[in-house]
Scaffold this motif. Sequence first.
Motif, PDB file in Angstrom:
ATOM      1  N   ARG A  53       0.831  -1.210   0.000  1.00  0.00           N
ATOM      2  CA  ARG A  53       0.000   0.000   0.000  1.00  0.00           C
ATOM      3  C   ARG A  53       0.863   1.257   0.000  1.00  0.00           C
ATOM      4  N   ARG A  54       1.945   1.231   0.718  1.00  0.00           N
ATOM      5  CA  ARG A  54       2.789   2.426   0.827  1.00  0.00           C
ATOM      6  C   ARG A  54       3.651   2.665  -0.406  1.00  0.00           C
ATOM      7  N   THR A  55       3.671   1.686  -1.314  1.00  0.00           N
ATOM      8  CA  THR A  55       4.377   1.866  -2.584  1.00  0.00           C
ATOM      9  C   THR A  55       3.428   1.755  -3.772  1.00  0.00           C
ATOM     10  N   ASP A  56       2.147   1.808  -3.511  1.00  0.00           N
ATOM     11  CA  ASP A  56       1.134   1.693  -4.561  1.00  0.00           C
ATOM     12  C   ASP A  56       1.357   2.761  -5.634  1.00  0.00           C
ATOM     13  N   ALA A  57       1.254   2.351  -6.902  1.00  0.00           N
ATOM     14  CA  ALA A  57       1.503   3.276  -8.012  1.00  0.00           C
ATOM     15  C   ALA A  57       0.563   4.477  -7.984  1.00  0.00           C
ATOM     16  N   ARG A  58      -0.643   4.296  -7.427  1.00  0.00           N
ATOM     17  CA  ARG A  58      -1.574   5.419  -7.358  1.00  0.00           C
ATOM     18  C   ARG A  58      -1.028   6.553  -6.501  1.00  0.00           C
ATOM     19  N   LEU A  59      -0.225   6.221  -5.493  1.00  0.00           N
ATOM     20  CA  LEU A  59       0.353   7.267  -4.657  1.00  0.00           C
ATOM     21  C   LEU A  59       1.241   8.190  -5.478  1.00  0.00           C
TER      22      LEU A  59
END
Length: 490
Positions: A53-59
């Motif tokens: 989650r902390r490296t999700d592309a959406r971020l």
Amino acid sequence: MSYEDLLGFVRETEALSQVAGRLSWDQETVMPRGAADQRAEESAALSHVLHQRRTDARLEDWLAQIDDAALDPMGQAVMRHVRRDFDRTRKLPPKLASDLARLTSRAQGIWAEARAAGDFAAFAPTLAEVVRLKREEGAALSAGGDVYDALLADYEPGTTAAELDAMFGALRPRLVALREAVLDRPDPGGVSGTFDETAQLAMSTKVAEIFGYDFTRGRIDKAVHPFSSGSGADVRITTRTAADDPFNCLYSTIHEVGHATYEQGIDDAYALTPLGQGVSMGVHESQSRIYENQLGRSRAFTGWLYGQMRDAYGDFGVADEEAFFAAVNRVQNGFIRTEADEVQYNLHVLLRFDLERALISGDLEVADLEAAWNERFEKDFGFAVDRPANGVLQDVHWSVGLFGYFPTYTLGNVYAGCLYGGLRDAVPDLDDRLARGDLSAATGWLRENLQRHGGLRPPRETIELACGMVPSEGPLLDYLEEKFGALYGL
């Protein structure tokens, strides 16, 4: 893609992070011993999910598309934290993150058993593997920079080991001189007798309440090593008891209440966002240490506490309030950091800071750690470590991978010294209130000026705005020399 979408995603991640913290709390308090291996797998799985989650592309898309300048101060601060966390986390290979979570979950139990058995050799291979993975983590995060600084940034963003080394170097001479002068004076003596555990826990509950701990959003349990866990609406603490030492339980509880009320005092609007928790461990320690020491060990408060102790335990070998104040602040040789007096506490931290930097840099290997610890301890304190539980095995931190955490204890003391000056200026009748067992003005000032802001501002700015000065070691040293100079007639 909007800021509201990002915030919703971040809130879910923070909620999962709280669940991970709850697993750790459970492991140190009530988890069955036989569940250790399964818990390691559970922790590793959750760590893997959080890393994804902390490296999700959406971020990356959100961070690129959202205009920080168009947001209010809360939104800008959230973006700052998310950007920093994203940049750091994507440097860390997912397998390394899950391997660390799995190993440190298992290592905690191995450490506890080795500590009970007094056998460092039984723990050393596991610790060596933890150190190896933490070096790997630091190398990945530093991208060619200082590996220890990269680990330190997890606990005190914006601070370097070189800055701390300079601050600690300024602390050491006056601390050593004060220690030598105090230990050269007659020992004021301490308490005597046996103190019922139920009564100790009842006293701790009462004191926790007057220091502002909200039991509708928290609880106290027992653990080998006292700690605070959680944020927002679920903030739990632990303490420990010793039949011959009621101060161990009492002041461990006050210390952890300082941590917990910081978390409970943060603005509700920040819940389950990066702002909804303490901004750094140094700032966190400033709260626990000012609660425990400047307030909890003050002449005024111990005068009130003496009456409470007499009511709870009867005669415990201390004649009056003045003798009780001296007993609470008694300076004596000892092995244990968490039980150390204010004069010597930071010397314990400086030892750990130097050793863990050497471990991470490779200048010291785990095989040589016990000998290095014992040599440094005898040099700093003048007597030899008698057993590993009183030396290299006394702290849980390295077993769970908290390299870079130890120096924040002394940094927190420095911050507390600065805050105490601001508090006394703001509450001129502070001593009168403390003498009545009234902590409301003191804790209210801390809540208003520091705690409620959570992670809104960077750590040092948080302290500076609260106390009105650039943080430095001077106020702490002045406070210690004045207090203990008067107490010991220096």
